[in-house]
Write a protein that holds these residues in place. Structure first.
Motif, mmCIF file in Angstrom:
data_model
loop_
_atom_site.group_PDB
_atom_site.id
_atom_site.type_symbol
_atom_site.label_atom_id
_atom_site.label_comp_id
_atom_site.label_asym_id
_atom_site.label_seq_id
_atom_site.Cartn_x
_atom_site.Cartn_y
_atom_site.Cartn_z
ATOM 1 N N VAL A 108 -0.868 13.499 -8.276
ATOM 2 C CA VAL A 108 -1.003 12.037 -8.599
ATOM 3 C C VAL A 108 -0.378 11.657 -9.744
ATOM 4 O O VAL A 108 0.525 11.016 -10.101
ATOM 5 N N ASN A 109 -0.809 12.501 -10.947
ATOM 6 C CA ASN A 109 -0.658 12.215 -12.137
ATOM 7 C C ASN A 109 0.842 12.722 -12.657
ATOM 8 O O ASN A 109 1.511 12.176 -13.521
ATOM 9 N N VAL A 110 1.282 13.719 -12.128
ATOM 10 C CA VAL A 110 2.636 14.168 -12.472
ATOM 11 C C VAL A 110 3.685 13.853 -11.460
ATOM 12 O O VAL A 110 4.615 13.279 -11.861
ATOM 13 N N ARG A 111 3.502 14.450 -10.231
ATOM 14 C CA ARG A 111 4.354 14.124 -9.207
ATOM 15 C C ARG A 111 4.511 12.723 -8.880
ATOM 16 O O ARG A 111 5.679 12.283 -8.590
ATOM 17 N N GLY A 112 3.280 12.119 -8.947
ATOM 18 C CA GLY A 112 3.520 10.495 -8.663
ATOM 19 C C GLY A 112 4.558 9.846 -9.798
ATOM 20 O O GLY A 112 5.107 8.759 -9.470
ATOM 21 N N VAL A 113 4.175 10.267 -10.993
ATOM 22 C CA VAL A 113 4.991 9.569 -12.188
ATOM 23 C C VAL A 113 6.404 9.956 -11.777
ATOM 24 O O VAL A 113 7.271 9.163 -12.043
ATOM 25 N N TRP A 114 6.663 11.054 -12.001
ATOM 26 C CA TRP A 114 7.879 11.667 -11.598
ATOM 27 C C TRP A 114 8.834 10.898 -10.490
ATOM 28 O O TRP A 114 9.790 10.479 -10.540
ATOM 29 N N LEU A 115 8.210 10.837 -9.330
ATOM 30 C CA LEU A 115 8.786 10.076 -8.016
ATOM 31 C C LEU A 115 9.192 8.686 -8.436
ATOM 32 O O LEU A 115 10.117 8.057 -8.035
ATOM 33 N N HIS A 167 -0.088 15.372 -20.736
ATOM 34 C CA HIS A 167 0.689 16.025 -21.394
ATOM 35 C C HIS A 167 2.124 16.112 -20.544
ATOM 36 O O HIS A 167 3.292 15.865 -21.129
ATOM 37 N N ALA A 168 2.118 16.667 -19.437
ATOM 38 C CA ALA A 168 3.318 16.369 -18.448
ATOM 39 C C ALA A 168 3.941 14.884 -18.256
ATOM 40 O O ALA A 168 4.989 14.935 -18.490
ATOM 41 N N VAL A 169 3.025 14.008 -18.342
ATOM 42 C CA VAL A 169 3.579 12.685 -18.332
ATOM 43 C C VAL A 169 4.455 12.362 -19.707
ATOM 44 O O VAL A 169 5.493 11.665 -19.646
ATOM 45 N N ALA A 170 3.978 12.953 -20.602
ATOM 46 C CA ALA A 170 4.446 12.888 -21.965
ATOM 47 C C ALA A 170 5.865 13.406 -21.947
ATOM 48 O O ALA A 170 6.844 13.123 -22.177
ATOM 49 N N GLY A 171 6.112 14.732 -21.485
ATOM 50 C CA GLY A 171 7.202 15.327 -20.961
ATOM 51 C C GLY A 171 8.183 14.871 -20.182
ATOM 52 O O GLY A 171 9.458 14.632 -20.518
ATOM 53 N N LEU A 172 7.679 13.964 -19.086
ATOM 54 C CA LEU A 172 8.679 13.458 -18.253
ATOM 55 C C LEU A 172 8.959 12.160 -18.885
ATOM 56 O O LEU A 172 10.329 11.530 -18.744
ATOM 57 N N THR A 173 8.102 11.387 -19.795
ATOM 58 C CA THR A 173 8.738 10.181 -20.523
ATOM 59 C C THR A 173 9.675 10.665 -21.372
ATOM 60 O O THR A 173 11.147 9.890 -21.542
ATOM 61 N N PRO A 224 0.747 -1.171 -0.077
ATOM 62 C CA PRO A 224 -0.087 0.004 -0.050
ATOM 63 C C PRO A 224 0.850 1.120 -0.043
ATOM 64 O O PRO A 224 1.782 1.338 0.691
ATOM 65 N N ALA A 225 0.591 2.147 -1.149
ATOM 66 C CA ALA A 225 1.344 3.353 -1.113
ATOM 67 C C ALA A 225 0.696 4.572 -1.742
ATOM 68 O O ALA A 225 0.000 4.196 -2.805
ATOM 69 N N ASP A 226 1.060 5.845 -1.321
ATOM 70 C CA ASP A 226 0.538 6.791 -2.135
ATOM 71 C C ASP A 226 1.785 7.311 -2.887
ATOM 72 O O ASP A 226 2.699 7.612 -2.272
ATOM 73 N N VAL A 227 1.370 7.389 -4.331
ATOM 74 C CA VAL A 227 2.411 7.611 -5.107
ATOM 75 C C VAL A 227 3.028 9.252 -4.995
ATOM 76 O O VAL A 227 3.859 9.697 -5.588
ATOM 77 N N THR A 228 2.218 10.009 -4.543
ATOM 78 C CA THR A 228 2.583 11.337 -4.228
ATOM 79 C C THR A 228 3.527 11.587 -3.269
ATOM 80 O O THR A 228 3.989 12.608 -2.854
ATOM 81 N N ASN A 229 3.825 10.426 -2.192
ATOM 82 C CA ASN A 229 4.543 10.618 -0.977
ATOM 83 C C ASN A 229 6.127 10.103 -1.176
ATOM 84 O O ASN A 229 6.022 8.879 -1.386
ATOM 85 N N SER A 230 6.994 10.880 -1.243
ATOM 86 C CA SER A 230 8.402 10.291 -1.520
ATOM 87 C C SER A 230 8.716 9.180 -0.870
ATOM 88 O O SER A 230 9.222 8.028 -1.397
ATOM 89 N N GLY A 285 9.640 3.480 -0.563
ATOM 90 C CA GLY A 285 9.385 2.425 0.305
ATOM 91 C C GLY A 285 9.089 1.411 -0.618
ATOM 92 O O GLY A 285 9.307 -0.049 -0.406
ATOM 93 N N TYR A 286 8.244 1.456 -1.718
ATOM 94 C CA TYR A 286 7.732 0.485 -2.743
ATOM 95 C C TYR A 286 9.080 -0.238 -3.534
ATOM 96 O O TYR A 286 9.019 -1.424 -3.871
ATOM 97 N N VAL A 287 9.753 0.941 -3.805
ATOM 98 C CA VAL A 287 10.979 0.214 -4.535
ATOM 99 C C VAL A 287 11.794 -0.358 -3.772
ATOM 100 O O VAL A 287 12.391 -1.727 -3.889
ATOM 101 N N ASN A 288 12.121 -0.125 -2.567
ATOM 102 C CA ASN A 288 12.849 -0.655 -1.366
ATOM 103 C C ASN A 288 12.174 -2.197 -1.060
ATOM 104 O O ASN A 288 13.029 -3.358 -1.060
ATOM 105 N N ALA A 289 10.902 -2.310 -1.029
ATOM 106 C CA ALA A 289 10.282 -3.315 -0.770
ATOM 107 C C ALA A 289 10.388 -4.426 -1.744
ATOM 108 O O ALA A 289 10.700 -5.633 -1.437
ATOM 109 N N ALA A 290 10.311 -4.061 -3.091
ATOM 110 C CA ALA A 290 10.822 -4.798 -4.372
ATOM 111 C C ALA A 290 12.167 -5.535 -4.290
ATOM 112 O O ALA A 290 12.247 -6.753 -4.337
ATOM 113 N N ARG A 291 13.117 -4.714 -3.814
ATOM 114 C CA ARG A 291 14.526 -5.243 -3.880
ATOM 115 C C ARG A 291 14.524 -6.173 -2.751
ATOM 116 O O ARG A 291 15.425 -7.029 -2.755
ATOM 117 N N GLU A 292 14.078 -5.621 -1.577
ATOM 118 C CA GLU A 292 14.222 -6.824 -0.433
ATOM 119 C C GLU A 292 13.329 -7.944 -0.755
ATOM 120 O O GLU A 292 13.988 -9.132 -0.273
#
Ligand SMILES: NC(=O)c1ccc[n+]([C@@H]2O[C@H](COP(=O)([O-])OP(=O)(O)OC[C@H]3O[C@@H](n4cnc5c(N)ncnc54)[C@H](O)[C@@H]3O)[C@@H](O)[C@H]2O)c1
Length: 258
Positions: free
Chosen positions: A114-121, A161-167, A61-67, A72-79
């Motif tokens: 959610v849609n921009v900061r979450g994708v960036w993080l 559109h911002a997701v396109a720019g980040l991509t 469980p995670a909020d993608v807007t919270n760094s 934490g979800y990346v670390n959980a995957a690695r662990e």
């Protein structure tokens, strides 16, 4: 096909329609899948889909807007699995439906968060883990609303559109590190999100709105989540090894013309 045997895929928005289908698809092709969503109570369905497809699941469980929670979800995957190969950066919200001049600041800020900061993080924290694993693939979920303007959902359109720019920017920065970054741009897909938009626009006539939306699509129907998942799996796989920085409409011909 077992394009993801021995690989680890993280899916955000895993409890939603498209995320759930992607979880099942990655698992069916051999991946261990980390299912991430804010809706923790609904993650059981993602775990069931992954295990039902023969995969190994971890729900986070995670909020993608919270760094801290993204780290934490990346670390959980690695662990749990020792590596990160794929991020399907897919969590998103539609916001409310209103003309731009009447749109609330609160909803605007939520959509961008959610849609921009979450994708960036997601990119910021997953890419280093992928580099440590020898490379990887990030697939962001944009939208046809990230390619064209959209009446009534201007913050959503701006966010995609911002997701396109980040991509594109991430693809350039990560090109020599072995991490590819692409985006899918779906037209209406049969999920909760479209039911929500139909209800906003149509009220009691939501079914009529749905019919009108479908008729505007050249193929005369919405897409299915599994159809998006198939494209995502291709882009995440080694078969797409020369593809980075690209945006892929999956839209029944919607952006082909009138
Ligand atoms: N359904 C469509 O027609 C359509 C079209 C184009 C693009 N998209 C995009 O596809 C993606 C998936 O949407 P869907 O159609 O499956 O909708 P959905 O509402 O079924 O799924 C979205 C999921 O994201 C989760 N989420 C929302 N905010 C979050 C947060 N802060 N942290 C973690 N998780 C969060 C929700 O809990 C939900 O499970 C979204 O990015 C959406 O914008 C959908």
């Amino acid at each position: 096909m077992s394009r993801f045997t021995g690989r680890v895929a993280i899916v955000t928005g895993a409890a939603g329609g498209i995320g759930l289908a992607a979880c099942a698809r990655f698992a069916s092709e051999g991946a261990s899948v980390v299912a991430v969503d804010l809706a923790s109570a609904d993650l059981g369905a993602a775990v069931a889909a992954i295990e039902g497809a023969g995969g190994t699941a971890l729900s986070v469980p995670a909020d993608v807007t919270n760094s801290a929670q993204v780290a934490g979800y990346v670390n959980a995957a690695r662990e749990a699995f020792g590596r990160v190969d794929v991020l399907f950066n897919n969590a998103g919200i539609e916001g409310t439906y209103a003309p731009m001049i009447e749109y609330s600041e609160e909803s605007f800020d939520q959509v961008i968060a959610v849609n921009v900061r979450g994708v960036w993080l997601g990119i910021k924290y997953a890419a280093p883990a992928m580099i440590a694993s020898g490379g990887g693939s990030i697939v962001n979920t944009a939208s046809v609303a990230g390619l064209l303007g959209s009446r009534g959902i201007s913050p959503y359109s701006a966010s995609k559109h911002a997701v396109a720019g980040l991509t594109k920017s991430a693809a350039l920065e990560l090109a020599t590190s072995g991490v590819r970054v692409n985006a899918v741009c779906p037209a209406p897909i049969e999920t909760r999100m479209m039911r929500s938009l139909e209800a906003y626009i149509g009220g009691d006539d939501a079914d009529d709105i749905r019919k009108r939306f479908a008729e505007r699509l050249p193929v005369q129907r919405y897409g299915e989540p599994h159809e998006v998942a198939a494209l995502v799996a291709f882009l995440a796989s080694d078969e797409a090894s020369y593809i980075t920085g690209s945006l892929y409409p999956i839209d029944g011909g919607f952006t082909a013309g009138r």
